[in-house]
Design a protein around this motif. Structure first.
Motif, short mmCIF file in Angstrom:
data_model
loop_
_atom_site.label_atom_id
_atom_site.label_comp_id
_atom_site.label_asym_id
_atom_site.label_seq_id
_atom_site.Cartn_x
_atom_site.Cartn_y
_atom_site.Cartn_z
N GLU A 265 45.68 64.70 79.62
CA GLU A 265 45.29 63.41 80.18
C GLU A 265 44.87 62.39 79.14
O GLU A 265 44.91 61.18 79.40
CB GLU A 265 44.12 63.62 81.17
CG GLU A 265 43.87 62.45 82.09
CD GLU A 265 45.06 62.13 82.99
OE1 GLU A 265 45.38 60.94 83.15
OE2 GLU A 265 45.67 63.08 83.53
N ILE A 301 48.42 58.14 92.46
CA ILE A 301 48.41 59.53 91.99
C ILE A 301 47.07 59.71 91.28
O ILE A 301 46.73 58.98 90.34
CB ILE A 301 49.57 59.83 91.02
CG1 ILE A 301 50.91 59.67 91.73
CG2 ILE A 301 49.43 61.24 90.44
CD1 ILE A 301 52.11 59.88 90.84
N SER A 303 44.31 60.78 88.86
CA SER A 303 44.33 61.18 87.46
C SER A 303 42.94 61.53 86.93
O SER A 303 42.76 61.75 85.74
CB SER A 303 44.93 60.06 86.61
OG SER A 303 44.20 58.86 86.78
N THR A 305 40.25 63.94 86.05
CA THR A 305 40.32 65.37 85.73
C THR A 305 39.32 66.21 86.51
O THR A 305 39.55 67.41 86.72
CB THR A 305 40.08 65.58 84.22
OG1 THR A 305 38.81 65.02 83.86
CG2 THR A 305 41.19 64.92 83.41
N TYR A 310 43.44 66.33 91.70
CA TYR A 310 44.07 65.93 90.43
C TYR A 310 45.59 66.06 90.52
O TYR A 310 46.12 67.08 90.95
CB TYR A 310 43.51 66.78 89.27
CG TYR A 310 44.06 66.39 87.91
CD1 TYR A 310 43.64 65.22 87.28
CD2 TYR A 310 44.99 67.21 87.26
CE1 TYR A 310 44.13 64.88 86.04
CE2 TYR A 310 45.48 66.87 86.02
CZ TYR A 310 45.05 65.71 85.40
OH TYR A 310 45.55 65.36 84.16
N ASN A 311 46.25 64.98 90.13
CA ASN A 311 47.72 64.88 90.08
C ASN A 311 48.37 65.01 91.46
O ASN A 311 49.51 65.43 91.60
CB ASN A 311 48.31 65.91 89.11
CG ASN A 311 49.72 65.51 88.65
OD1 ASN A 311 49.99 64.30 88.46
ND2 ASN A 311 50.60 66.49 88.49
N SER A 323 42.92 56.70 89.23
CA SER A 323 44.30 57.01 89.66
C SER A 323 45.32 56.09 89.01
O SER A 323 45.00 55.10 88.36
CB SER A 323 44.38 56.88 91.19
OG SER A 323 44.07 55.56 91.58
N ASN A 344 53.25 69.53 86.59
CA ASN A 344 51.89 70.02 86.80
C ASN A 344 51.55 69.93 88.30
O ASN A 344 50.65 69.24 88.72
CB ASN A 344 50.90 69.19 85.98
CG ASN A 344 49.50 69.79 85.96
OD1 ASN A 344 49.31 70.97 86.27
ND2 ASN A 344 48.52 68.98 85.61
N GLY A 351 46.83 69.86 90.45
CA GLY A 351 47.35 70.24 89.14
C GLY A 351 46.26 70.69 88.19
O GLY A 351 45.07 70.59 88.49
N SER A 357 48.73 64.00 84.08
CA SER A 357 49.09 63.61 85.44
C SER A 357 50.05 62.43 85.44
O SER A 357 50.22 61.75 84.42
CB SER A 357 47.83 63.24 86.23
OG SER A 357 47.21 62.09 85.66
N ALA A 358 50.64 62.20 86.62
CA ALA A 358 51.49 61.04 86.88
C ALA A 358 52.59 60.87 85.82
O ALA A 358 52.85 59.77 85.34
CB ALA A 358 50.62 59.78 86.97
#
Length: 401
Positions: A265, A301, A303, A305, A310-311, A323, A344, A351, A357-358
């Motif tokens: 991330e 989405i 993001s 952590t 998450y994700n 996000s 992920n 995830g 992410s994303a």
């Protein structure tokens, strides 16, 4: 003087016997002098002796002409010593034989030369005749072959087994060539098509090509489409066809500004590996060949952590978290479409915060630049990509550093 031949022979014999004794004791020079004296005998004496002995000589067919000498002790020096030289017989016979032999040899040589010349000439004539006959035979054969060629009307061999079709065509004197392709609608080793087609006329020794089915083209992987992205900026869509992956579309792209590798991330790294393609985020694409997710201004989405989401794809009206506002990015025209990469999680499950992410493939309406970890292509290339993707083929993306 001798009274007859008998007396002459006795006297001659005695003289010869005595002379041989003298010759045996005299040295070589004395013998030569003696012979010389004997040869100088008086011609008249020789004539007289010859006349007296003529009668006896004629009676004897085998006349003996010898050499008579007299010893100086027995006869006075007035009686000359005489040497009788044998008369030479005629030597014409050897000459005649030599001439005859020479003529025969010349005739034989001439005959041999004539035979050799005749054989060479006959050989040349034979070669010419053989060449003429061969040419005539070849011409005749060509004419006969042309005359014997028959016209064959091709029948339809579609859906026939390869063994039956090949055997029948070869039985007609045709050369059969086989071409094998994958065809999920025709059983393996059965005819798909042929050339020349059914109804065409051919002659013996013509080539006929049969296209034979290898059955369904089954990919050994659980996907038959894949996108290959490399750090050099290449982006290629491949599809499994005829036993291997073949390129069907390619374009340029950009990846994370920190390259390709292990993402999280807090870095701008594009994750390395093979991942499944997820939803296509859009508000305008209507194609049925992909799985779409129609976004609005609230689509995000997560993001954060520390979030249990998450994700995951969420509506920001129902969650308060850090996000990625993908709905807003599409609606405001920054991107036309975005493809979620399941590196992920699949967007519905949480995830692992260690992997970022994303991560998406984004169709940029503006220039493409290095990213925070996503893969950017132009909006027009995104449209082409979506037209070729087929989610029934379980497409994946291979990201290689």
């Amino acid at each position: 003087r001798c009274q007859n031949m008998t007396e002459l022979l006795e006297i001659t014999s005695k003289a010869l016997n005595k002379q041989s004794v003298v010759f045996a004791h005299e040295n070589n020079n004395t013998a030569q002098n003696y012979i010389y004296k004997t040869q100088m005998a008086d011609d008249a004496y020789k004539t007289q002796i010859a006349d007296e002995c003529t009668t006896e000589t004629q009676k004897n067919n085998n006349t003996y002409m010898g050499r008579v000498t007299s010893s100086p002790d027995t006869y006075p020096n007035t009686m000359p010593q005489t040497t009788f030289i044998p008369q030479k017989k005629s030597n014409k016979l050897p000459i005649i034989l030599t001439i005859v032999i020479t003529v025969c040899v010349m005739v034989a040589l001439g005959s041999v030369m004539f035979v050799i010349f005749s054989l060479d000439k006959n050989d040349d004539n034979y070669k010419e005749q053989a060449t003429t006959e061969t040419t005539a035979t070849e011409s005749t054969t060509t004419i006969a072959t042309t005359t014997e060629l028959q016209t064959i009307v091709m029948k339809d061999y579609a859906y026939s087994s390869i063994s039956v079709a090949k055997s029948e065509l070869e039985g007609l004197g045709l050369n059969v060539k086989i071409k094998k392709v994958f065809d999920e609608n025709i059983d393996t080793n059965y005819v798909i098509s042929q050339y020349p087609p059914a109804g065409a006329e051919v002659t013996a020794n013509s080539n006929v090509t049969l296209t034979i089915s290898k059955g369904e083209d089954i990919c050994p992987f659980d996907y038959s489409q894949k996108i290959v992205v490399k750090s050099d900026g290449s982006f290629v869509l491949k599809e499994w066809k005829n036993g291997k992956f073949r390129d069907i579309f390619e374009c340029s792209c950009t990846t994370g500004s920190e390259g390709i590798g292990q993402s999280n991330e807090h870095t701008s790294v594009t994750p390395e590996g093979t991942f499944k393609l997820g939803f296509v985020f859009t508000n305008s694409y209507t194609g049925e060949n992909v799985n779409t997710y129609n976004v609005d201004i609230h689509t995000i989405i997560v993001s954060e952590t520390n979030s249990r989401y998450y994700n995951q794809i969420f509506d920001d009206r129902y969650i308060s978290a850090v996000s990625e506002p993908i709905g807003e990015e599409i609606l405001n025209g920054q991107y036309n479409h975005m493809i979620f990469i399941e590196h992920n999680g699949d967007g519905y499950t949480t995830g692992d915060a260690r992997y970022g992410s994303a991560i998406t493939i984004c169709g940029c309406n503006g220039p493409i630049r290095p990213t925070y970890g996503c893969i950017d292509i132009s909006a027009s290339n995104m449209n082409t990509l979506l037209s070729k993707l087929d989610y029934s083929k379980n497409p994946v993306i291979e990201i290689k550093g």
